[in-house]
Design a protein around this motif. Sequence first.
Motif, PDB file in Angstrom:
ATOM      1  N   UNK A   2      22.277  22.770  91.665  1.00  0.00           N
ATOM      2  CA  UNK A   2      21.065  22.021  91.937  1.00  0.00           C
ATOM      3  C   UNK A   2      21.349  20.533  92.030  1.00  0.00           C
ATOM      4  N   UNK A  66      13.175  23.558  91.359  1.00  0.00           N
ATOM      5  CA  UNK A  66      13.362  24.872  90.733  1.00  0.00           C
ATOM      6  C   UNK A  66      12.135  25.321  89.937  1.00  0.00           C
ATOM      7  N   UNK A  67      11.476  24.354  89.284  1.00  0.00           N
ATOM      8  CA  UNK A  67      10.340  24.738  88.444  1.00  0.00           C
ATOM      9  C   UNK A  67       9.222  25.319  89.295  1.00  0.00           C
ATOM     10  N   UNK A  70      10.111  28.821  90.663  1.00  0.00           N
ATOM     11  CA  UNK A  70       9.987  29.890  89.668  1.00  0.00           C
ATOM     12  C   UNK A  70       8.521  30.165  89.362  1.00  0.00           C
ATOM     13  N   UNK A  73       6.967  32.268  91.962  1.00  0.00           N
ATOM     14  CA  UNK A  73       7.281  33.700  91.868  1.00  0.00           C
ATOM     15  C   UNK A  73       6.506  34.340  90.727  1.00  0.00           C
ATOM     16  N   UNK A  74       6.494  33.672  89.558  1.00  0.00           N
ATOM     17  CA  UNK A  74       5.817  34.266  88.393  1.00  0.00           C
ATOM     18  C   UNK A  74       4.327  34.418  88.669  1.00  0.00           C
ATOM     19  N   UNK A 146      10.220  18.667  85.591  1.00  0.00           N
ATOM     20  CA  UNK A 146       9.012  19.235  84.990  1.00  0.00           C
ATOM     21  C   UNK A 146       8.137  18.141  84.406  1.00  0.00           C
ATOM     22  N   UNK A 147       8.787  17.170  83.734  1.00  0.00           N
ATOM     23  CA  UNK A 147       8.011  16.093  83.115  1.00  0.00           C
ATOM     24  C   UNK A 147       7.285  15.276  84.168  1.00  0.00           C
TER      25      UNK A 147
END
Lengths: 258, 453
Positions: A2, A66-67, A70, A73-74, A146-147
């Motif tokens: 990444x 990436x976050x 994912x 998908x979830x 993410x932050x």
Amino acid sequence: MTSALQLAVAAGEVATSEKVVFFILAPIALIGAIGMVASRNAVHSALWLVLTMLCLGVFYIVQAGPFIGMTQIIVYTGAIMMLFLFVLMLVGRDASDAVIETLRGQQTAAIILGVGFAGLLGTGLLRVVSKLTVTGLDEANAKGNVQGLASLLFTKYVFAFEIASALLITAAVGAMLLAHVEKRKEDKISQPEMMRARFAPGNYPGPKPGPGVFATSDSVATPAKLPDGTPAQRSISPILPTRELTAAEVADKHTEGR
Amino acid sequence: MILAQDPTLEDFGHDPWWLVLIKVVAVFVFLVVMTLFAIWYERRVVARMQVRPGPNRNGPFGLLQSLADGLKLAFKEDIMPKLADKAVFFIAPVISTVCAFTAFAIMPFGPMVSIFGTKTPLQLTDIPVAVLLVLACSGMGVYGVVLAGWASGSTYPLLGGLRSSAQMISYEVAMGLSIVAVFMTAGTMSTSGIVAAQAGGTKVHFLGLDLTAPSWYALLLLPSFVIYFVSAVGETNRAPFDLPEAESELVGGFHTEYSSLKFALFFLAEYINMVTVSALCTTLFLGGWRAPWPISLWDGANSGWWPLLWFTIKVLLLLFVFVWLRGTLPRLRYDQFMRFGWKVLIPANLIWILALSGIKTLQNSNTSRTQTLLWLGGALVVLMAVALLWPSKKETTPLTLAEQVEQRPAGSFPLPPLDLVVPVNPRAKRIAADRSAAGTDNDQPVGSGAKEA
């Protein structure tokens, strides 16, 4: 991997690996979308949708998000599972699309509207994106991916975020209201009450006798016999037609030995 | 040989292709061997709990039994039901298995090691959101089960598939929430980062006191650990939560119509999922590959290849708990099970996360000691007020047995007299004599209890 991608993206070039992934997955995503619209079976439609959503998730991951990939998908696997269940509950397992058009001209109208909507969305996006000043991933991810997302969601876009969640909750409550059958507390039968009713006078708590017990025929229409020789009516299913029994069938079976 | 201990995210993605290939094959082999071993392990442990020997014929201690079973399964006839949806019926077990294998890609087996002269972490790969990959894979894995149920074209599999979709979605919510506390404490979502965060007891500055918190999150975040484990059992469809394949109600559940290799794939996926949730539990809550306390006093315990051993032992212990649960608890009723998930696990989890984030905020902000105490006291007062104002159940004095008998309507099922003294079995003496003559054991003879009464 990444971080290497992030470097490449920051430099403003598209890495070869990213290109390869895009040109493999983009057709698959498109096939999924077309398959979703075109397939006759509602469950197959939902499955094609899963394929498209998975491809989108991978695209996000490849583009150094990436976050969000994912999460896509979830969240969408759960959402499409719900869709799947709705399909099963509303139309049943074997329901397929009706071939006859019930509303005349609706397919043409749908196609025109769909193409129009896609055009609107595309041009709108194009106008927004062309005026956008790109700061680059390094600045956007200064405090971590993410932050950064979290601080944007809970500061700048908190209103939009809350409105979206309120909308979803309203929808969920509405669906619950439609599906929920209200039962008064007195109408509910609890397990102890069922047990009491089972042993109340007038009800025999044991299992019913099977048909044909102590009889000379193994037909399910032959009633079992009670110890005194009378036929037990509880042993025959009420949906069976009553049948004339032959004399041999009525006769008692040898149980005392010859 | 002492290498740099903890791999960080920067250490990943630099492996040469042959090393990646070796790692992929190693993970695959690890999972397949663990599955074969876990089946044997489960059968032996359950057998021991039920006082019987279990499989002990093939190979030493019956170790090759599951291999023989697997071979037999592969050579069985593959049946495709007439009403099945052919394509989906075929894809469903594949989805299950692929998702099960993929989830294991981010499990950290150990620290940096040297393989053929290349320094590399003992882990296939790691990404900043590694734990979410496991959740995504388990979310996709549900499709295998649901589609299998739907595509079989018969009633029992459909019911099993619907049940499992409801069950897995509910328990995945609880599982995801229980992991949130770990993210908040570790400050990262990468598995290697979480293992590193559990390396030593963190110093906590709270209320002006310096405390050393326990290093394992299983102790530090006990509620999360308990909820994670309970929901992991629900997520993997294991007893006592194995409602999708409840034999007494649904024959085999979603895999009723499956046979041969397709069934074998489901079987494999179930056991791999069990290994995966155990490995994730080890990573998130039990310190990962790090040696537990008495062993960790030895300097070399956390370097080289030794951590692979600690990791495997921890996973096997967790697998034992799975088997133990199966051997001990009866299956739950479906509505009670769902109520437990939605009304107990999820609210408890939310309250715990709220409390934890409150504590973390207090720790990070520069509040004085009195302010902190005031906040805590306020929270306590609110809690007590809620507890006081909570409507209590009406207390009813239970009726005595005689009163209950009195209240029974006329014509009720006959009752034996309440003061019945069981008469002595006239054959008791003879049976006792027969038993002692056969010389079986020293058990109390039948009827001796009645004599004493």
